[in-house]
Design a protein around this motif. Sequence first.
Motif, PDB file in Angstrom:
ATOM      1  N   ARG A   1      -8.688   6.003  10.091  1.00 22.58           N
ATOM      2  CA  ARG A   1      -9.864   6.802  10.451  1.00 22.58           C
ATOM      3  C   ARG A   1     -10.404   7.594   9.265  1.00 22.58           C
ATOM      4  NH1 ARG A   1      -8.195   8.879  16.551  1.00 22.58           N
ATOM      5  NH2 ARG A   1      -6.437   9.803  15.431  1.00 22.58           N
ATOM      6  N   ARG A   2      -9.641   7.685   8.177  1.00 22.46           N
ATOM      7  CA  ARG A   2     -10.115   8.377   6.972  1.00 22.46           C
ATOM      8  C   ARG A   2     -10.941   7.457   6.073  1.00 22.46           C
ATOM      9  NH1 ARG A   2      -7.805  12.901   4.844  1.00 22.46           N
ATOM     10  NH2 ARG A   2      -9.595  12.735   3.453  1.00 22.46           N
ATOM     11  N   ALA A   3     -11.084   6.196   6.422  1.00 22.32           N
ATOM     12  CA  ALA A   3     -11.827   5.258   5.568  1.00 22.32           C
ATOM     13  C   ALA A   3     -13.246   5.760   5.334  1.00 22.32           C
ATOM     14  CB  ALA A   3     -11.853   3.872   6.209  1.00 22.32           C
ATOM     15  N   ALA A   4     -13.716   5.615   4.101  1.00 17.07           N
ATOM     16  CA  ALA A   4     -15.022   6.129   3.720  1.00 17.07           C
ATOM     17  C   ALA A   4     -16.143   5.135   3.968  1.00 17.07           C
ATOM     18  CB  ALA A   4     -15.004   6.526   2.242  1.00 17.07           C
ATOM     19  N   SER A   5     -15.817   3.887   4.250  1.00 19.54           N
ATOM     20  CA  SER A   5     -16.833   2.857   4.452  1.00 19.54           C
ATOM     21  C   SER A   5     -16.199   1.707   5.208  1.00 19.54           C
ATOM     22  CB  SER A   5     -17.369   2.362   3.104  1.00 19.54           C
ATOM     23  OG  SER A   5     -16.339   1.701   2.386  1.00 19.54           O
ATOM     24  N   ALA A   6     -17.032   0.766   5.640  1.00 22.11           N
ATOM     25  CA  ALA A   6     -16.509  -0.424   6.315  1.00 22.11           C
ATOM     26  C   ALA A   6     -15.616  -1.226   5.377  1.00 22.11           C
ATOM     27  CB  ALA A   6     -17.662  -1.284   6.829  1.00 22.11           C
ATOM     28  N   THR A   7     -16.026  -1.332   4.121  1.00 24.43           N
ATOM     29  CA  THR A   7     -15.209  -2.048   3.144  1.00 24.43           C
ATOM     30  C   THR A   7     -13.854  -1.380   2.984  1.00 24.43           C
ATOM     31  OG1 THR A   7     -17.190  -2.747   1.932  1.00 24.43           O
ATOM     32  CG2 THR A   7     -15.090  -2.842   0.756  1.00 24.43           C
ATOM     33  N   ASP A   8     -13.856  -0.072   2.832  1.00 26.21           N
ATOM     34  CA  ASP A   8     -12.615   0.690   2.702  1.00 26.21           C
ATOM     35  C   ASP A   8     -11.734   0.485   3.931  1.00 26.21           C
ATOM     36  OD1 ASP A   8     -10.691   2.470   1.797  1.00 26.21           O
ATOM     37  OD2 ASP A   8     -11.827   4.256   2.355  1.00 26.21           O
ATOM     38  N   LEU A   9     -12.329   0.511   5.123  1.00 22.69           N
ATOM     39  CA  LEU A   9     -11.569   0.315   6.348  1.00 22.69           C
ATOM     40  C   LEU A   9     -10.903  -1.052   6.382  1.00 22.69           C
ATOM     41  CD1 LEU A   9     -10.708   0.991   9.272  1.00 22.69           C
ATOM     42  CD2 LEU A   9     -12.915   0.074  10.014  1.00 22.69           C
ATOM     43  N   LEU A  10     -11.646  -2.095   6.069  1.00 24.05           N
ATOM     44  CA  LEU A  10     -11.085  -3.446   6.121  1.00 24.05           C
ATOM     45  C   LEU A  10      -9.975  -3.627   5.092  1.00 24.05           C
ATOM     46  CD1 LEU A  10     -14.377  -5.474   6.660  1.00 24.05           C
ATOM     47  CD2 LEU A  10     -12.577  -5.027   8.348  1.00 24.05           C
ATOM     48  N   LEU A  11     -10.131  -3.018   3.915  1.00 24.85           N
ATOM     49  CA  LEU A  11      -9.072  -3.110   2.911  1.00 24.85           C
ATOM     50  C   LEU A  11      -7.824  -2.340   3.355  1.00 24.85           C
ATOM     51  CD1 LEU A  11     -11.156  -2.738  -0.376  1.00 24.85           C
ATOM     52  CD2 LEU A  11     -10.153  -4.822   0.592  1.00 24.85           C
ATOM     53  N   ARG A  12      -8.013  -1.191   4.001  1.00 24.17           N
ATOM     54  CA  ARG A  12      -6.866  -0.445   4.533  1.00 24.17           C
ATOM     55  C   ARG A  12      -6.181  -1.244   5.628  1.00 24.17           C
ATOM     56  NH1 ARG A  12      -7.608   5.944   4.201  1.00 24.17           N
ATOM     57  NH2 ARG A  12      -8.851   6.072   2.313  1.00 24.17           N
ATOM     58  N   TRP A  13      -6.961  -1.943   6.451  1.00 30.31           N
ATOM     59  CA  TRP A  13      -6.382  -2.769   7.518  1.00 30.31           C
ATOM     60  C   TRP A  13      -5.575  -3.927   6.916  1.00 30.31           C
ATOM     61  CZ3 TRP A  13      -5.983  -2.334  12.719  1.00 30.31           C
ATOM     62  CH2 TRP A  13      -5.578  -3.474  13.427  1.00 30.31           C
ATOM     63  N   GLN A  14      -6.121  -4.578   5.905  1.00 30.94           N
ATOM     64  CA  GLN A  14      -5.392  -5.670   5.262  1.00 30.94           C
ATOM     65  C   GLN A  14      -4.101  -5.172   4.630  1.00 30.94           C
ATOM     66  OE1 GLN A  14      -8.430  -7.283   2.583  1.00 30.94           O
ATOM     67  NE2 GLN A  14      -8.616  -9.079   3.897  1.00 30.94           N
ATOM     68  N   ARG A  15      -4.154  -4.001   4.020  1.00 27.61           N
ATOM     69  CA  ARG A  15      -2.942  -3.443   3.407  1.00 27.61           C
ATOM     70  C   ARG A  15      -1.904  -3.108   4.472  1.00 27.61           C
ATOM     71  NH1 ARG A  15      -3.073   1.554  -0.916  1.00 27.61           N
ATOM     72  NH2 ARG A  15      -0.871   2.090  -0.849  1.00 27.61           N
ATOM     73  N   LEU A  16      -2.357  -2.670   5.642  1.00 25.82           N
ATOM     74  CA  LEU A  16      -1.441  -2.411   6.751  1.00 25.82           C
ATOM     75  C   LEU A  16      -0.740  -3.692   7.182  1.00 25.82           C
ATOM     76  CD1 LEU A  16      -0.322  -0.549   9.026  1.00 25.82           C
ATOM     77  CD2 LEU A  16      -2.355  -1.167  10.358  1.00 25.82           C
ATOM     78  N   GLU A  17      -1.492  -4.772   7.329  1.00 31.45           N
ATOM     79  CA  GLU A  17      -0.893  -6.052   7.717  1.00 31.45           C
ATOM     80  C   GLU A  17       0.124  -6.510   6.677  1.00 31.45           C
ATOM     81  OE1 GLU A  17      -4.525  -8.161  10.222  1.00 31.45           O
ATOM     82  OE2 GLU A  17      -4.543  -8.268   8.032  1.00 31.45           O
ATOM     83  N   SER A  18      -0.217  -6.349   5.405  1.00 39.85           N
ATOM     84  CA  SER A  18       0.693  -6.754   4.333  1.00 39.85           C
ATOM     85  C   SER A  18       1.926  -5.870   4.288  1.00 39.85           C
ATOM     86  CB  SER A  18      -0.045  -6.707   2.997  1.00 39.85           C
ATOM     87  OG  SER A  18       0.818  -7.009   1.926  1.00 39.85           O
ATOM     88  N   TYR A  19       1.743  -4.560   4.447  1.00 37.75           N
ATOM     89  CA  TYR A  19       2.855  -3.612   4.372  1.00 37.75           C
ATOM     90  C   TYR A  19       3.906  -3.932   5.431  1.00 37.75           C
ATOM     91  CZ  TYR A  19       5.154   0.883   3.558  1.00 37.75           C
ATOM     92  OH  TYR A  19       6.069   1.862   3.237  1.00 37.75           O
ATOM     93  N   HIS A  20       3.444  -4.281   6.631  1.00 41.49           N
ATOM     94  CA  HIS A  20       4.364  -4.558   7.727  1.00 41.49           C
ATOM     95  C   HIS A  20       4.756  -6.027   7.809  1.00 41.49           C
ATOM     96  CE1 HIS A  20       4.435  -0.576   9.575  1.00 41.49           C
ATOM     97  NE2 HIS A  20       3.154  -0.482   9.307  1.00 41.49           N
ATOM     98  N   HIS A  21       4.376  -6.817   6.813  1.00 35.76           N
ATOM     99  CA  HIS A  21       4.715  -8.242   6.778  1.00 35.76           C
ATOM    100  C   HIS A  21       4.327  -8.933   8.085  1.00 35.76           C
ATOM    101  CE1 HIS A  21       6.890  -7.429   3.078  1.00 35.76           C
ATOM    102  NE2 HIS A  21       7.549  -6.476   3.695  1.00 35.76           N
ATOM    103  N   SER A  22       3.129  -8.650   8.542  1.00 36.15           N
ATOM    104  CA  SER A  22       2.660  -9.214   9.800  1.00 36.15           C
ATOM    105  C   SER A  22       2.540 -10.731   9.709  1.00 36.15           C
ATOM    106  CB  SER A  22       1.293  -8.614  10.152  1.00 36.15           C
ATOM    107  OG  SER A  22       0.725  -9.264  11.249  1.00 36.15           O
ATOM    108  N   HIS A  23       2.828 -11.414  10.836  1.00 33.87           N
ATOM    109  CA  HIS A  23       2.616 -12.857  10.912  1.00 33.87           C
ATOM    110  C   HIS A  23       1.139 -13.198  10.764  1.00 33.87           C
ATOM    111  CE1 HIS A  23       6.626 -14.274  12.177  1.00 33.87           C
ATOM    112  NE2 HIS A  23       6.727 -13.147  12.842  1.00 33.87           N
ATOM    113  N   HIS A  24       0.279 -12.300  11.191  1.00 24.61           N
ATOM    114  CA  HIS A  24      -1.157 -12.555  11.242  1.00 24.61           C
ATOM    115  C   HIS A  24      -1.879 -11.687  10.221  1.00 24.61           C
ATOM    116  CE1 HIS A  24      -0.288 -13.574  15.731  1.00 24.61           C
ATOM    117  NE2 HIS A  24       0.052 -14.556  14.930  1.00 24.61           N
ATOM    118  N   ARG A  25      -2.930 -12.240   9.612  1.00 23.05           N
ATOM    119  CA  ARG A  25      -3.701 -11.517   8.607  1.00 23.05           C
ATOM    120  C   ARG A  25      -5.201 -11.674   8.889  1.00 23.05           C
ATOM    121  NH1 ARG A  25       0.013 -10.581   4.276  1.00 23.05           N
ATOM    122  NH2 ARG A  25       2.011 -10.448   5.375  1.00 23.05           N
ATOM    123  N   THR A  26      -5.950 -10.648   8.546  1.00 25.83           N
ATOM    124  CA  THR A  26      -7.396 -10.668   8.712  1.00 25.83           C
ATOM    125  C   THR A  26      -8.036 -10.908   7.352  1.00 25.83           C
ATOM    126  OG1 THR A  26      -7.220  -9.093  10.533  1.00 25.83           O
ATOM    127  CG2 THR A  26      -9.393  -9.389   9.559  1.00 25.83           C
TER     128      THR A  26
END
Length: 332
Positions: A87-112
């Motif tokens: 929710r602290r993301a400054a833009s849509a781009t920032d949000l999507l990059l934070r989301w991708q980093r979350l998926e990578s950090y948790h070694h998710s099976h699925h990626r956006t």
Amino acid sequence: MSSFASAAFVGLILRRMALAGLEPPADVTASGLLARALQPGGNVQVALALKQALLRHAAIERGAGFLLGIGQGIHDMPSDPTLDVLRRAASATDLLLRWQRLESYHHSHHRTRIEALDEAGGTALLHHVSLGPAPPAAVEDIVVLGLLAALLQAIGCHGLEIDLIPGDGAALAAMRDDRILLGAALPADGTAQWRLHWRQQPRSTAAPVSAEPLAEPSAETAAGGLSERLYALFDDDPFREWSLGEAGRALGLSSRSLQRRLAEAGAGYAGIQRDARVKRAARAMLAGPATLAEIGYAAGFADQAHFTREFRRVTGMRPAEWRRVALAPPPV
């Protein structure tokens, strides 16, 4: 790869189900695993199989449109380490990059994956993919899409229009002007590629950056005051990757002056950033039952190994050991 889901996410699903008058499936309730996983102070991860069972049940009982609306529950959620970062993301781009980093950090099976992104035009084309042989289930596609839609709204993007893009290219309208159009039936195909458009641009939540350097602080305040101001900058949003130039401008200094002032104070830029992240993680460990993975992500570390290494460098202990010692009752 992670075989667990966040209890905060599963709790969101359960709350939305309860608001709709929908009980969890009997086999999940009878197992007792869900209740134990979500109890205060208990395990804050839930097996993916339980999350998937909840989503399948909700899809059968309430339909695809209900799944897309689950993410709207974040607007009423209290503070949560991971959600706060997003929710602290400054833009849509920032949000999507934070989301991708979350998926990578948790070694998710699925990626956006971001197939195309036009921040100025308010458009994005995303693809939800699997790192394994089996693609994500349609119920998971739609819930993730709904979460991203709600997060975009949370940072100020409104007038959302979302289409599901099947293989034949015939778009299926999922949302128009922030209103869910997706019906009850789960689409047979094409749930994994999404086209998004928003009219209102997000309001930046980033720390203000001065256009021109301000007057440098006096010698009397430079030694301690500058380090404290830099620490406060990092602590405000530890997830943000501040460049030396950005940090300098935010503090009213050129990057060269910032380096020189820190050197005079016997401090280092990277060390202050590390201390801010470690202390933010330590506070989170004392504040609640969030997992170390959630805490490390929210504190801005690149991955769990990075978190462990830097935390141990500062405290002399691994995060799990430090938390156990810090939360141990005092000796009688």
